[in-house]
Structures are given as C-alpha cells and as structure tokens.
Design a protein around this motif. Structure first.
Motif, PDB file in Angstrom:
ATOM      1  N   ARG A 141      -3.014   0.082  -3.900  1.00  0.00           N
ATOM      2  CA  ARG A 141      -2.937  -1.083  -3.013  1.00  0.00           C
ATOM      3  C   ARG A 141      -2.889  -2.303  -3.919  1.00  0.00           C
ATOM      4  NH1 ARG A 141      -5.778  -2.899   2.368  1.00  0.00           N
ATOM      5  NH2 ARG A 141      -5.722  -5.146   2.070  1.00  0.00           N
ATOM      6  N   ASP A 184       5.456  -7.370   8.712  1.00  0.00           N
ATOM      7  CA  ASP A 184       5.243  -5.989   8.299  1.00  0.00           C
ATOM      8  C   ASP A 184       6.536  -5.442   7.709  1.00  0.00           C
ATOM      9  OD1 ASP A 184       2.548  -5.485   9.139  1.00  0.00           O
ATOM     10  OD2 ASP A 184       3.275  -5.523  11.204  1.00  0.00           O
ATOM     11  N   LEU A 185       6.423  -4.778   6.549  1.00  0.00           N
ATOM     12  CA  LEU A 185       7.574  -4.155   5.920  1.00  0.00           C
ATOM     13  C   LEU A 185       7.281  -2.681   5.693  1.00  0.00           C
ATOM     14  CD1 LEU A 185       8.376  -6.693   3.063  1.00  0.00           C
ATOM     15  CD2 LEU A 185       9.586  -6.439   5.228  1.00  0.00           C
ATOM     16  N   ALA A 186       8.225  -1.808   6.060  1.00  0.00           N
ATOM     17  CA  ALA A 186       8.114  -0.395   5.726  1.00  0.00           C
ATOM     18  C   ALA A 186       8.909  -0.170   4.444  1.00  0.00           C
ATOM     19  CB  ALA A 186       8.677   0.460   6.860  1.00  0.00           C
ATOM     20  N   LEU A 187       8.249   0.348   3.426  1.00  0.00           N
ATOM     21  CA  LEU A 187       8.941   0.663   2.181  1.00  0.00           C
ATOM     22  C   LEU A 187       9.569   2.030   2.326  1.00  0.00           C
ATOM     23  CD1 LEU A 187       6.178  -0.414  -0.359  1.00  0.00           C
ATOM     24  CD2 LEU A 187       8.055  -1.788   0.549  1.00  0.00           C
ATOM     25  N   ALA A 188      10.885   2.115   2.127  1.00  0.00           N
ATOM     26  CA  ALA A 188      11.591   3.382   2.275  1.00  0.00           C
ATOM     27  C   ALA A 188      11.647   4.090   0.938  1.00  0.00           C
ATOM     28  CB  ALA A 188      13.014   3.113   2.783  1.00  0.00           C
ATOM     29  N   SER A 219       7.544   4.204  -1.652  1.00  0.00           N
ATOM     30  CA  SER A 219       7.274   4.361  -0.229  1.00  0.00           C
ATOM     31  C   SER A 219       5.900   3.793   0.093  1.00  0.00           C
ATOM     32  CB  SER A 219       7.347   5.839   0.169  1.00  0.00           C
ATOM     33  OG  SER A 219       6.382   6.585  -0.545  1.00  0.00           O
ATOM     34  N   GLY A 220       5.740   3.365   1.328  1.00  0.00           N
ATOM     35  CA  GLY A 220       4.476   2.788   1.768  1.00  0.00           C
ATOM     36  C   GLY A 220       4.720   1.671   2.753  1.00  0.00           C
ATOM     37  N   THR A 221       3.773   0.741   2.792  1.00  0.00           N
ATOM     38  CA  THR A 221       3.865  -0.384   3.713  1.00  0.00           C
ATOM     39  C   THR A 221       3.573  -1.684   2.980  1.00  0.00           C
ATOM     40  OG1 THR A 221       1.550  -0.180   4.354  1.00  0.00           O
ATOM     41  CG2 THR A 221       3.151   0.989   5.714  1.00  0.00           C
ATOM     42  N   ASN A 228       0.848  -1.179   0.000  1.00  0.00           N
ATOM     43  CA  ASN A 228       0.000   0.000   0.000  1.00  0.00           C
ATOM     44  C   ASN A 228       0.890   1.238   0.000  1.00  0.00           C
ATOM     45  OD1 ASN A 228      -2.447   1.346   0.094  1.00  0.00           O
ATOM     46  ND2 ASN A 228      -2.578   1.280   2.322  1.00  0.00           N
ATOM     47  N   GLY A 229       0.713   2.137  -0.976  1.00  0.00           N
ATOM     48  CA  GLY A 229       1.503   3.355  -0.989  1.00  0.00           C
ATOM     49  C   GLY A 229       1.746   3.878  -2.386  1.00  0.00           C
TER      50      GLY A 229
END
Length: 114
Positions: free
Chosen positions: A64, A107-111, A80-82, A3-4
């Motif tokens: 998404r 859970d992954l944080a997209l940088a 960026s996103g999750t 999502n992002g």
C-alpha cells in the motif's frame, strides 16, 4: 493511495510517501537511495519519507502506498490493484486530456499488464 501488486514510479515534491508492505518483498527507492522498510504492526514492514524532492520507485506484490500533503506528483503504475486519488488542481489518466478534480475522490482499478 495505491493498494495491490504493482510497481509505481514518478516524481514528487513537497509530499510524504508512506509504504506498507504486507508480503515482505516491498521496496521503496527515493532518488539513488533504497529506503529500509522497518517492522510494523501485524507482521507488516513500513517506511515513510517526508517531503522528498525528486524521483521515487515502489515495487511489491502486496503493498500500500499513501502519498499525501501539499505539493506536486507525477506517477505511472503498472500491475494490479486499486487506487484512490484525491486532490486539487488537474490530473491526467492514461495519457488523456488534463481534467479538473471533481468534488470527490476518484477510484481507479489497476488492470494487470499483459
């Protein structure tokens, strides 16, 4: 689930890909074909491709992507996103060593890319 604001690409076999575009600039390509995103609820556009086999690309600034089912998946993501990954078998993140799935989603944080 991703999502992002990002671009993701890879290969998929035996799973479904669902894209929900919130902003109106999202794109889904499977193989050589661009899949049209159709109007959905709340001003979104959506597309679902069931059991594709081969390469795919998704791009957009507020999208998404849900990929589900039994099969295999290899993806790369930039933006960026999750992300939320859940499965059985092994996975690799950022060229790391293969790991076994834990008993819960990851859970992954997209940088943002530089």
């Amino acid at each position: 689930m991703l999502n992002g604001s990002f671009m993701t690409w890879g290969t998929v076999r035996g799973m479904s890909i669902r894209v929900t575009d919130q902003r109106g600039d999202g794109m889904l390509r499977v193989g050589a074909s661009c899949v049209p995103l159709r109007p959905g609820g709340s001003g979104t556009r959506t597309a679902t491709v069931r059991s594709p086999s081969g390469r795919f690309v998704v791009d957009g600034t507020d999208v998404r992507v849900d990929i589900s089912g039994r099969g295999s998946l290899a993806i790369a993501v930039t933006g960026s996103g999750t992300g939320l990954l859940n499965g059985v078998g092994t996975f690799t993140v950022n060229n790391g060593s293969p790991q076994s799935w834990p008993l819960k989603p990851i859970d992954l944080a997209l940088a943002p890319t530089n």
